[in-house]
Write a protein that holds these residues in place. Structure first.
Motif, PDB file in Angstrom:
ATOM      1  N   LYS A  96       1.424  -2.557  -1.862  1.00  0.00           N
ATOM      2  CA  LYS A  96       1.317  -3.719  -2.752  1.00  0.00           C
ATOM      3  C   LYS A  96       1.460  -5.026  -1.972  1.00  0.00           C
ATOM      4  O   LYS A  96       0.847  -6.037  -2.310  1.00  0.00           O
ATOM      5  N   ALA A  97       2.286  -4.989  -0.917  1.00  0.00           N
ATOM      6  CA  ALA A  97       2.479  -6.191  -0.104  1.00  0.00           C
ATOM      7  C   ALA A  97       1.245  -6.522   0.723  1.00  0.00           C
ATOM      8  O   ALA A  97       1.072  -7.661   1.170  1.00  0.00           O
ATOM      9  N   LEU A  98       0.375  -5.523   0.925  1.00  0.00           N
ATOM     10  CA  LEU A  98      -0.857  -5.696   1.705  1.00  0.00           C
ATOM     11  C   LEU A  98      -2.024  -5.229   0.842  1.00  0.00           C
ATOM     12  O   LEU A  98      -2.569  -4.134   1.052  1.00  0.00           O
ATOM     13  N   PRO A  99      -2.423  -6.012  -0.146  1.00  0.00           N
ATOM     14  CA  PRO A  99      -3.363  -5.555  -1.179  1.00  0.00           C
ATOM     15  C   PRO A  99      -4.763  -5.240  -0.663  1.00  0.00           C
ATOM     16  O   PRO A  99      -5.540  -4.579  -1.368  1.00  0.00           O
ATOM     17  N   GLU A 100      -5.106  -5.687   0.529  1.00  0.00           N
ATOM     18  CA  GLU A 100      -6.444  -5.382   1.047  1.00  0.00           C
ATOM     19  C   GLU A 100      -6.570  -3.935   1.514  1.00  0.00           C
ATOM     20  O   GLU A 100      -7.680  -3.433   1.699  1.00  0.00           O
ATOM     21  N   LEU A 101      -5.445  -3.252   1.712  1.00  0.00           N
ATOM     22  CA  LEU A 101      -5.461  -1.876   2.203  1.00  0.00           C
ATOM     23  C   LEU A 101      -5.503  -0.875   1.054  1.00  0.00           C
ATOM     24  O   LEU A 101      -4.921  -1.105  -0.009  1.00  0.00           O
ATOM     25  N   ASN A 102      -6.148   0.255   1.288  1.00  0.00           N
ATOM     26  CA  ASN A 102      -6.177   1.308   0.266  1.00  0.00           C
ATOM     27  C   ASN A 102      -4.802   1.931   0.077  1.00  0.00           C
ATOM     28  O   ASN A 102      -4.429   2.336  -1.022  1.00  0.00           O
ATOM     29  N   ALA A 103      -4.014   2.005   1.160  1.00  0.00           N
ATOM     30  CA  ALA A 103      -2.681   2.609   1.096  1.00  0.00           C
ATOM     31  C   ALA A 103      -1.989   2.395   2.439  1.00  0.00           C
ATOM     32  O   ALA A 103      -2.625   2.097   3.451  1.00  0.00           O
ATOM     33  N   VAL A 104      -0.660   2.538   2.413  1.00  0.00           N
ATOM     34  CA  VAL A 104       0.112   2.649   3.646  1.00  0.00           C
ATOM     35  C   VAL A 104       0.708   4.045   3.628  1.00  0.00           C
ATOM     36  O   VAL A 104       1.587   4.350   2.824  1.00  0.00           O
ATOM     37  N   VAL A 105       0.203   4.905   4.482  1.00  0.00           N
ATOM     38  CA  VAL A 105       0.615   6.314   4.445  1.00  0.00           C
ATOM     39  C   VAL A 105       1.585   6.661   5.565  1.00  0.00           C
ATOM     40  O   VAL A 105       2.104   7.786   5.584  1.00  0.00           O
ATOM     41  N   ALA A 106       1.827   5.741   6.479  1.00  0.00           N
ATOM     42  CA  ALA A 106       2.727   6.072   7.591  1.00  0.00           C
ATOM     43  C   ALA A 106       3.314   4.810   8.194  1.00  0.00           C
ATOM     44  O   ALA A 106       2.706   3.736   8.182  1.00  0.00           O
ATOM     45  N   PHE A 107       4.530   4.953   8.708  1.00  0.00           N
ATOM     46  CA  PHE A 107       5.155   3.956   9.577  1.00  0.00           C
ATOM     47  C   PHE A 107       5.289   4.603  10.955  1.00  0.00           C
ATOM     48  O   PHE A 107       5.908   5.669  11.070  1.00  0.00           O
ATOM     49  N   PRO A 108       4.677   4.029  11.993  1.00  0.00           N
ATOM     50  CA  PRO A 108       3.932   2.782  11.976  1.00  0.00           C
ATOM     51  C   PRO A 108       2.475   2.962  11.586  1.00  0.00           C
ATOM     52  O   PRO A 108       1.935   4.072  11.636  1.00  0.00           O
ATOM     53  N   THR A 109       1.841   1.860  11.211  1.00  0.00           N
ATOM     54  CA  THR A 109       0.399   1.737  11.072  1.00  0.00           C
ATOM     55  C   THR A 109       0.004   0.467  11.808  1.00  0.00           C
ATOM     56  O   THR A 109       0.693  -0.549  11.706  1.00  0.00           O
ATOM     57  N   THR A 110      -1.093   0.524  12.555  1.00  0.00           N
ATOM     58  CA  THR A 110      -1.477  -0.592  13.405  1.00  0.00           C
ATOM     59  C   THR A 110      -2.880  -1.069  13.059  1.00  0.00           C
ATOM     60  O   THR A 110      -3.809  -0.256  12.972  1.00  0.00           O
ATOM     61  N   LEU A 111      -3.015  -2.386  12.836  1.00  0.00           N
ATOM     62  CA  LEU A 111      -4.312  -2.991  12.572  1.00  0.00           C
ATOM     63  C   LEU A 111      -4.657  -3.936  13.716  1.00  0.00           C
ATOM     64  O   LEU A 111      -3.774  -4.626  14.234  1.00  0.00           O
TER      65      LEU A 111
END
Length: 418
Positions: free
Chosen positions: A361-376
């Protein structure tokens, strides 16, 4: 007016300068490498614990040893007859009574201000084996690559595909499991008869793996215990071609989105945004992480020195930290401790809580955050060109080397663009 002898006595008893009769000196801990064991529901979980004298009396530099890793913990201190070894990043500590060459106490994990989880802990100076004494011979061989499945039917968790990678010398085994969301870091253990035993303790993770090896069928089957009460069964089959799903396919931009919106506060309250001049015209790495996350720690160990070496090329990094609390007063100090420990020169902001749904929700452009870490990775125009879920840490060997090469090649390519 106090007489000189009486005044001297009072000063001594206050502990300011002199010692009094009846006051006990702090216990001296014998330095060296201890064979440490935490007792879990799956049985004894062994690891190495190194203690070296600190600069001040009654202090010790401490390291958790798993395979080839010596992981620095916070400064250990001795009070009375006990030693305390904190791991502040992970809200945990080892506390034990010192008795000669033996330490006996507990591992404590502080979940909240009101909840502390504990497990028995014991360490002995001298023995240098993991589960059993090392031997040049072993009755079976585990070395190689294994297509693995983890399953937790009790909690109705879907089966997780993984890849086990192991090296073996005599009866000593080291390696890890790679999963779509990260690896299990440095595992160390032994082959005992037809069974495999592996463990890891890094202050946050308590991992214990056991399995029977069917050499004829080339399979492993056993159990995996994590933390206080976690349990999963697992099976594996030898497969030199085993691999995971493409880590760039799990998290991606929603249709129509090209960039990332991020504007969050640093621990000092200063708001940092990807639209700031600092990032204009720069290739920018956005690191989704948490101070509580050992896999994020592995990635930060790579990114922090990499940034120092490459920042002059026109690259920037922004860390988005998702913590157990969204309260800056509570989580800000943890972010600062992480920055100090890893000597991070790029901004780390508090982006929200470590719930994956809230992170998305904090990063609405992404489909999901499925793991920590995630790198863009964003190009000079601020457009997202690459999303990588999880991180293959140095415990994965060639997979880590491959990631580093791919990362550097992509950065070089983006820097060459106009």
């Amino acid at each position: 007016m106090l007489r000189p002898l009486l005044l001297l006595s009072l000063i001594g008893c206050s502990g300011l300068t002199f010692s009094c009769a009846g006051q006990s000196k702090p216990t001296t801990v014998q330095p060296g490498t201890y064979r440490a064991v935490i007792t879990t529901k799956g049985g004894p979980l062994p690891f190495g614990l190194a203690l070296e004298p600190g600069r001040q009396a009654g202090t010790y530099t401490a390291f958790a040893i798993n395979g080839s890793e010596r992981l620095a913990m916070d400064m250990a201190t001795v009070t009375g007859d006990s030693i305390r070894i904190p791991m502040a990043l992970f809200d945990s500590e080892l506390v034990a009574k010192v008795d000669g060459k033996t330490l006996t106490g507990t591992w404590r994990r502080h979940r909240t201000a009101q909840q502390t989880l504990t497990l028995p802990f014991r360490a002995e100076l001298g023995p240098n084996y993991r589960f059993v004494p090392d031997s040049k011979s072993a009755s079976t061989t585990i070395a190689g690559t294994w297509a693995t499945e983890f399953s937790n039917k009790r909690n109705q968790v879907d089966t997780v595909n993984a890849v086990g990678v192991f090296k073996q010398t005599g009866n000593r085994v080291s390696g890890t499991f790679l999963t779509p969301t990260g690896d299990y870091r440095y595992l160390d253990g032994n082959v005992v008869g037809d069974s495999l035993f592996l463990s890891c303790f890094d202050g946050s993770h308590l991992f214990l793996f056991k399995a029977k090896h069917n050499s004829a069928a080339k399979t492993l089957a056993g159990g995996f215990w994590a933390g206080i009460s976690g349990y999963e069964s697992w099976v594996a089959k030898a497969d030199p071609n085993a691999k995971l799903p493409d880590p760039t396919s799990l998290t991606y931009l929603k249709p129509g989105a090209k960039t990332l919106t991020a504007s969050f506060p640093e621990p000092n309250g200063n708001v940092v945004s990807l639209t700031d001049p600092r990032y204009k015209g720069k290739v920018t790495v956005v690191q989704i992480l948490g101070s509580w996350c050992p896999n994020c720690m592995d990635e930060t160990n790579f990114l922090s020195p990499w940034y120092k070496k490459n920042r002059q090329r026109g690259v920037e990094i922004l860390g988005l930290s998702f913590e157990r609390s969204a309260n800056l007063t509570e989580s800000g100090p943890k972010i600062e401790r992480m920055k100090q420990r890893f000597k991070i020169d790029y901004p780390i902001v508090l982006a929200g809580t470590n719930d994956k749904a809230q992170a998305a929700k904090a990063l609405p452009e992404l489909n999901a955050v499925v793991a920590f870490p995630t790198t863009l990775i964003l190009d000079k125009k601020g457009q997202v060109r690459h999303v990588y879920t999880g991180f293959n840490g140095p415990g994965t060997g060639k997979y880590y080397d491959q990631y580093v090469d791919e990362f550097n090649n992509l950065i070089t390519k983006l820097l060459a663009e106009k």
